[in-house]
Design a protein around this motif. Structure first.
Motif, PDB file in Angstrom:
ATOM      1  N   ARG A   1      19.049  17.800  -9.013  1.00  0.00           N
ATOM      2  CA  ARG A   1      17.810  18.130  -8.309  1.00  0.00           C
ATOM      3  C   ARG A   1      17.468  17.062  -7.268  1.00  0.00           C
ATOM      4  O   ARG A   1      17.105  17.373  -6.137  1.00  0.00           O
ATOM      5  CB  ARG A   1      16.667  18.301  -9.300  1.00  0.00           C
ATOM      6  CG  ARG A   1      15.389  18.771  -8.629  1.00  0.00           C
ATOM      7  CD  ARG A   1      14.284  18.987  -9.625  1.00  0.00           C
ATOM      8  NE  ARG A   1      14.607  20.160 -10.427  1.00  0.00           N
ATOM      9  CZ  ARG A   1      14.031  20.493 -11.549  1.00  0.00           C
ATOM     10  NH1 ARG A   1      13.080  19.729 -12.045  1.00  0.00           N
ATOM     11  NH2 ARG A   1      14.367  21.569 -12.204  1.00  0.00           N
ATOM     12  N   ALA A   2      17.618  15.805  -7.641  1.00  0.00           N
ATOM     13  CA  ALA A   2      17.332  14.711  -6.706  1.00  0.00           C
ATOM     14  C   ALA A   2      18.333  14.699  -5.560  1.00  0.00           C
ATOM     15  O   ALA A   2      17.973  14.456  -4.408  1.00  0.00           O
ATOM     16  CB  ALA A   2      17.343  13.373  -7.440  1.00  0.00           C
TER      17      ALA A   2
ATOM     18  N   ARG B   1       0.821  -1.216   0.000  1.00  0.00           N
ATOM     19  CA  ARG B   1       0.000   0.000   0.000  1.00  0.00           C
ATOM     20  C   ARG B   1       0.855   1.266   0.000  1.00  0.00           C
ATOM     21  O   ARG B   1       0.497   2.265  -0.588  1.00  0.00           O
ATOM     22  CB  ARG B   1      -0.935   0.009   1.198  1.00  0.00           C
ATOM     23  CG  ARG B   1      -2.014  -1.016   1.069  1.00  0.00           C
ATOM     24  CD  ARG B   1      -2.973  -0.896   2.199  1.00  0.00           C
ATOM     25  NE  ARG B   1      -3.959  -1.956   2.075  1.00  0.00           N
ATOM     26  CZ  ARG B   1      -5.063  -1.996   2.764  1.00  0.00           C
ATOM     27  NH1 ARG B   1      -5.318  -1.056   3.639  1.00  0.00           N
ATOM     28  NH2 ARG B   1      -5.905  -2.970   2.602  1.00  0.00           N
ATOM     29  N   LEU B   2       1.980   1.199   0.670  1.00  0.00           N
ATOM     30  CA  LEU B   2       2.849   2.378   0.718  1.00  0.00           C
ATOM     31  C   LEU B   2       3.364   2.721  -0.669  1.00  0.00           C
ATOM     32  O   LEU B   2       3.361   3.880  -1.071  1.00  0.00           O
ATOM     33  CB  LEU B   2       4.021   2.131   1.668  1.00  0.00           C
ATOM     34  CG  LEU B   2       5.048   3.254   1.775  1.00  0.00           C
ATOM     35  CD1 LEU B   2       4.397   4.494   2.365  1.00  0.00           C
ATOM     36  CD2 LEU B   2       6.216   2.821   2.614  1.00  0.00           C
ATOM     37  N   ALA B   3       3.800   1.738  -1.393  1.00  0.00           N
ATOM     38  CA  ALA B   3       4.320   1.980  -2.740  1.00  0.00           C
ATOM     39  C   ALA B   3       3.227   2.489  -3.667  1.00  0.00           C
ATOM     40  O   ALA B   3       3.478   3.297  -4.557  1.00  0.00           O
ATOM     41  CB  ALA B   3       4.937   0.709  -3.301  1.00  0.00           C
TER      42      ALA B   3
ATOM     43  N   LEU C   1       9.820   7.411  -4.852  1.00  0.00           N
ATOM     44  CA  LEU C   1      10.465   6.141  -4.512  1.00  0.00           C
ATOM     45  C   LEU C   1      11.835   6.000  -5.165  1.00  0.00           C
ATOM     46  O   LEU C   1      12.722   5.358  -4.618  1.00  0.00           O
ATOM     47  CB  LEU C   1       9.571   4.966  -4.923  1.00  0.00           C
ATOM     48  CG  LEU C   1       8.304   4.793  -4.100  1.00  0.00           C
ATOM     49  CD1 LEU C   1       7.450   3.680  -4.672  1.00  0.00           C
ATOM     50  CD2 LEU C   1       8.652   4.516  -2.657  1.00  0.00           C
ATOM     51  N   SER C   2      12.025   6.597  -6.318  1.00  0.00           N
ATOM     52  CA  SER C   2      13.314   6.492  -7.001  1.00  0.00           C
ATOM     53  C   SER C   2      14.261   7.635  -6.632  1.00  0.00           C
ATOM     54  O   SER C   2      15.355   7.723  -7.195  1.00  0.00           O
ATOM     55  CB  SER C   2      13.103   6.460  -8.510  1.00  0.00           C
ATOM     56  OG  SER C   2      12.578   7.695  -8.949  1.00  0.00           O
ATOM     57  N   LEU C   3      13.874   8.487  -5.722  1.00  0.00           N
ATOM     58  CA  LEU C   3      14.694   9.633  -5.336  1.00  0.00           C
ATOM     59  C   LEU C   3      16.084   9.226  -4.842  1.00  0.00           C
ATOM     60  O   LEU C   3      17.081   9.798  -5.304  1.00  0.00           O
ATOM     61  CB  LEU C   3      13.971  10.480  -4.281  1.00  0.00           C
ATOM     62  CG  LEU C   3      14.698  11.728  -3.819  1.00  0.00           C
ATOM     63  CD1 LEU C   3      14.813  12.726  -4.957  1.00  0.00           C
ATOM     64  CD2 LEU C   3      13.976  12.344  -2.647  1.00  0.00           C
TER      65      LEU C   3
END
Length: 109
Positions: free
Chosen positions: A30-31, A8-10, A18-20
């Motif tokens: 920026r990331a 559920r979190l994803a 998530l890919s940060l």
């Protein structure tokens, strides 16, 4: 993987968030800036939240009295024990700046 199997979190977080950490590790400016900002914020929140209990525990470990009334009755100095401890630590770091790097290396290892 089917949609129903995702946690559920994803499902609640966008894929960019998530890919940060991965994008920051790859060097995307920026990331990286956002990830460092989040890490610094977490550090500051932890430092502010835990500073009081840490100082009280350090004072008790040093043998300081537990109550403020006993502390002021026994000492002739106007400074509190916490400020005296901070002053002592600053003086120690001023005398030996390499001590900070040595402590950092010990914490890292």
């Amino acid at each position: 993987m089917p949609e129903s199997a995702r946690p559920r979190l994803a499902a609640a977080l966008p894929a960019d968030l998530l890919s940060l950490p991965v994008r920051a590790a790859m060097g995307e400016p920026r990331a990286l800036a956002l990830w460092l900002g989040l890490a610094l914020t977490a550090l500051l929140v932890a430092a502010v939240a835990l500073a009081g209990p840490f100082v009280r525990a350090a004072m008790r470990a040093a043998g300081a009295p537990a109550t403020r009334g006993a502390e002021t009755a026994r000492t002739r100095f106007t400074a509190s024990l916490a400020s005296a401890l901070r002053r002592k630590e600053h003086r120690l770091l001023w005398r030996d700046p390499w001590l900070l790097s040595q402590m950092g290396l010990q914490a890292l290892y």
